[in-house]
Scaffold this motif. Sequence first.
Motif, PDB file in Angstrom:
ATOM      1  N   GLY A   1       0.793  -1.209   0.000  1.00  0.00           N
ATOM      2  CA  GLY A   1       0.000   0.000   0.000  1.00  0.00           C
ATOM      3  C   GLY A   1       0.833   1.269   0.000  1.00  0.00           C
ATOM      4  O   GLY A   1       0.338   2.340   0.297  1.00  0.00           O
ATOM      5  N   MET A   2       2.123   1.154  -0.336  1.00  0.00           N
ATOM      6  CA  MET A   2       3.021   2.312  -0.314  1.00  0.00           C
ATOM      7  C   MET A   2       3.252   2.916  -1.693  1.00  0.00           C
ATOM      8  O   MET A   2       3.822   3.992  -1.805  1.00  0.00           O
ATOM      9  N   THR A   3       2.855   2.222  -2.750  1.00  0.00           N
ATOM     10  CA  THR A   3       3.116   2.675  -4.108  1.00  0.00           C
ATOM     11  C   THR A   3       1.795   2.884  -4.831  1.00  0.00           C
ATOM     12  O   THR A   3       0.849   2.115  -4.670  1.00  0.00           O
ATOM     13  N   ASP A   4       1.766   3.915  -5.622  1.00  0.00           N
ATOM     14  CA  ASP A   4       0.587   4.236  -6.420  1.00  0.00           C
ATOM     15  C   ASP A   4       0.390   3.186  -7.516  1.00  0.00           C
ATOM     16  O   ASP A   4       1.358   2.644  -8.055  1.00  0.00           O
ATOM     17  N   THR A   5      -0.839   2.907  -7.857  1.00  0.00           N
ATOM     18  CA  THR A   5      -1.146   1.929  -8.897  1.00  0.00           C
ATOM     19  C   THR A   5      -0.592   2.368 -10.243  1.00  0.00           C
ATOM     20  O   THR A   5      -0.120   1.543 -11.032  1.00  0.00           O
ATOM     21  N   HIS A   6      -0.612   3.667 -10.494  1.00  0.00           N
ATOM     22  CA  HIS A   6      -0.071   4.190 -11.750  1.00  0.00           C
ATOM     23  C   HIS A   6       1.410   3.859 -11.883  1.00  0.00           C
ATOM     24  O   HIS A   6       1.883   3.475 -12.964  1.00  0.00           O
ATOM     25  N   ASP A   7       2.166   3.987 -10.795  1.00  0.00           N
ATOM     26  CA  ASP A   7       3.592   3.654 -10.824  1.00  0.00           C
ATOM     27  C   ASP A   7       3.808   2.166 -11.092  1.00  0.00           C
ATOM     28  O   ASP A   7       4.736   1.784 -11.807  1.00  0.00           O
ATOM     29  N   LEU A   8       2.945   1.340 -10.518  1.00  0.00           N
ATOM     30  CA  LEU A   8       3.039  -0.103 -10.740  1.00  0.00           C
ATOM     31  C   LEU A   8       2.792  -0.442 -12.205  1.00  0.00           C
ATOM     32  O   LEU A   8       3.562  -1.189 -12.818  1.00  0.00           O
ATOM     33  N   VAL A   9       1.755   0.128 -12.785  1.00  0.00           N
ATOM     34  CA  VAL A   9       1.442  -0.143 -14.194  1.00  0.00           C
ATOM     35  C   VAL A   9       2.568   0.354 -15.090  1.00  0.00           C
ATOM     36  O   VAL A   9       2.968  -0.328 -16.047  1.00  0.00           O
ATOM     37  N   HIS A  10       3.129   1.509 -14.765  1.00  0.00           N
ATOM     38  CA  HIS A  10       4.225   2.068 -15.557  1.00  0.00           C
ATOM     39  C   HIS A  10       5.461   1.164 -15.497  1.00  0.00           C
ATOM     40  O   HIS A  10       6.093   0.887 -16.524  1.00  0.00           O
ATOM     41  N   SER A  11       5.817   0.685 -14.317  1.00  0.00           N
ATOM     42  CA  SER A  11       6.997  -0.178 -14.214  1.00  0.00           C
ATOM     43  C   SER A  11       6.777  -1.528 -14.880  1.00  0.00           C
ATOM     44  O   SER A  11       7.699  -2.090 -15.478  1.00  0.00           O
ATOM     45  N   ILE A  12       5.564  -2.043 -14.818  1.00  0.00           N
ATOM     46  CA  ILE A  12       5.263  -3.298 -15.505  1.00  0.00           C
ATOM     47  C   ILE A  12       5.362  -3.111 -17.020  1.00  0.00           C
ATOM     48  O   ILE A  12       5.898  -3.970 -17.726  1.00  0.00           O
ATOM     49  N   ALA A  13       4.895  -1.976 -17.518  1.00  0.00           N
ATOM     50  CA  ALA A  13       4.992  -1.695 -18.958  1.00  0.00           C
ATOM     51  C   ALA A  13       6.448  -1.586 -19.384  1.00  0.00           C
ATOM     52  O   ALA A  13       6.831  -2.097 -20.448  1.00  0.00           O
ATOM     53  N   GLN A  14       7.279  -0.937 -18.580  1.00  0.00           N
ATOM     54  CA  GLN A  14       8.702  -0.836 -18.896  1.00  0.00           C
ATOM     55  C   GLN A  14       9.358  -2.213 -18.898  1.00  0.00           C
ATOM     56  O   GLN A  14      10.185  -2.519 -19.758  1.00  0.00           O
ATOM     57  N   ALA A  15       9.005  -3.053 -17.935  1.00  0.00           N
ATOM     58  CA  ALA A  15       9.567  -4.400 -17.884  1.00  0.00           C
ATOM     59  C   ALA A  15       9.110  -5.226 -19.084  1.00  0.00           C
ATOM     60  O   ALA A  15       9.885  -6.024 -19.624  1.00  0.00           O
ATOM     61  N   GLU A  16       7.882  -5.018 -19.515  1.00  0.00           N
ATOM     62  CA  GLU A  16       7.378  -5.740 -20.685  1.00  0.00           C
ATOM     63  C   GLU A  16       8.151  -5.345 -21.936  1.00  0.00           C
ATOM     64  O   GLU A  16       8.531  -6.192 -22.744  1.00  0.00           O
ATOM     65  N   ILE A  17       8.419  -4.055 -22.087  1.00  0.00           N
ATOM     66  CA  ILE A  17       9.203  -3.584 -23.232  1.00  0.00           C
ATOM     67  C   ILE A  17      10.617  -4.159 -23.169  1.00  0.00           C
ATOM     68  O   ILE A  17      11.163  -4.607 -24.186  1.00  0.00           O
ATOM     69  N   ALA A  18      11.206  -4.165 -21.975  1.00  0.00           N
ATOM     70  CA  ALA A  18      12.558  -4.721 -21.817  1.00  0.00           C
ATOM     71  C   ALA A  18      12.576  -6.201 -22.167  1.00  0.00           C
ATOM     72  O   ALA A  18      13.491  -6.682 -22.847  1.00  0.00           O
ATOM     73  N   LEU A  19      11.558  -6.935 -21.731  1.00  0.00           N
ATOM     74  CA  LEU A  19      11.489  -8.367 -22.027  1.00  0.00           C
ATOM     75  C   LEU A  19      11.311  -8.608 -23.522  1.00  0.00           C
ATOM     76  O   LEU A  19      11.965  -9.491 -24.096  1.00  0.00           O
ATOM     77  N   GLU A  20      10.460  -7.825 -24.157  1.00  0.00           N
ATOM     78  CA  GLU A  20      10.266  -7.978 -25.605  1.00  0.00           C
ATOM     79  C   GLU A  20      11.563  -7.687 -26.365  1.00  0.00           C
ATOM     80  O   GLU A  20      11.879  -8.358 -27.351  1.00  0.00           O
ATOM     81  N   THR A  21      12.333  -6.715 -25.892  1.00  0.00           N
ATOM     82  CA  THR A  21      13.612  -6.400 -26.516  1.00  0.00           C
ATOM     83  C   THR A  21      14.590  -7.544 -26.362  1.00  0.00           C
ATOM     84  O   THR A  21      15.268  -7.938 -27.329  1.00  0.00           O
ATOM     85  N   VAL A  22      14.664  -8.102 -25.170  1.00  0.00           N
ATOM     86  CA  VAL A  22      15.576  -9.224 -24.925  1.00  0.00           C
ATOM     87  C   VAL A  22      15.187 -10.427 -25.779  1.00  0.00           C
ATOM     88  O   VAL A  22      16.051 -11.098 -26.354  1.00  0.00           O
ATOM     89  N   VAL A  23      13.909 -10.687 -25.885  1.00  0.00           N
ATOM     90  CA  VAL A  23      13.449 -11.812 -26.700  1.00  0.00           C
ATOM     91  C   VAL A  23      13.778 -11.578 -28.170  1.00  0.00           C
ATOM     92  O   VAL A  23      14.213 -12.495 -28.885  1.00  0.00           O
ATOM     93  N   ALA A  24      13.621 -10.351 -28.645  1.00  0.00           N
ATOM     94  CA  ALA A  24      13.941 -10.044 -30.042  1.00  0.00           C
ATOM     95  C   ALA A  24      15.429 -10.220 -30.314  1.00  0.00           C
ATOM     96  O   ALA A  24      15.820 -10.780 -31.347  1.00  0.00           O
ATOM     97  N   VAL A  25      16.270  -9.773 -29.390  1.00  0.00           N
ATOM     98  CA  VAL A  25      17.715  -9.942 -29.552  1.00  0.00           C
ATOM     99  C   VAL A  25      18.072 -11.423 -29.525  1.00  0.00           C
ATOM    100  O   VAL A  25      18.870 -11.896 -30.341  1.00  0.00           O
ATOM    101  N   ARG A  26      17.468 -12.165 -28.604  1.00  0.00           N
ATOM    102  CA  ARG A  26      17.733 -13.603 -28.537  1.00  0.00           C
ATOM    103  C   ARG A  26      17.344 -14.293 -29.837  1.00  0.00           C
ATOM    104  O   ARG A  26      18.092 -15.129 -30.368  1.00  0.00           O
ATOM    105  N   ASP A  27      16.194 -13.919 -30.397  1.00  0.00           N
ATOM    106  CA  ASP A  27      15.752 -14.520 -31.653  1.00  0.00           C
ATOM    107  C   ASP A  27      16.738 -14.229 -32.787  1.00  0.00           C
ATOM    108  O   ASP A  27      17.037 -15.108 -33.604  1.00  0.00           O
ATOM    109  N   LYS A  28      17.266 -13.004 -32.822  1.00  0.00           N
ATOM    110  CA  LYS A  28      18.243 -12.650 -33.854  1.00  0.00           C
ATOM    111  C   LYS A  28      19.537 -13.433 -33.675  1.00  0.00           C
ATOM    112  O   LYS A  28      20.154 -13.869 -34.661  1.00  0.00           O
TER     113      LYS A  28
END
Length: 92
Positions: free
Chosen positions: A52-79
């Motif tokens: 209960g210490m973090t805003d929901t908006h911050d949580l959604v934002h960090s999850i979106a950033q992690a998703e982008i990072a994961l998609e990038t890593v997967v794309a590099v791995r595929d290449k």
Amino acid sequence: MISPTSAAAAYGRARPEISPADTLPQGVTNAATDFARALEQVDLTATGAMAGMTDTHDLVHSIAQAEIALETVVAVRDKVVEAYQEILRMPV
């Protein structure tokens, strides 16, 4: 059944596996460090949200950033896998 304590212990044992190795080229090490940092930020934000210490908006934002990072890593791995397979197909 898995208890929360055993799950946390297993997570603690697996955590060092995502840290970058010292023998990789600098660019790869930097990318791995950035990826690990993004995952660490999600962990901290999610923990804060559950407490209960973090805003929901911050949580959604960090999850979106992690998703982008994961998609990038997967794309590099595929290449990398594609390049390796191409090398294997080359006649010797």
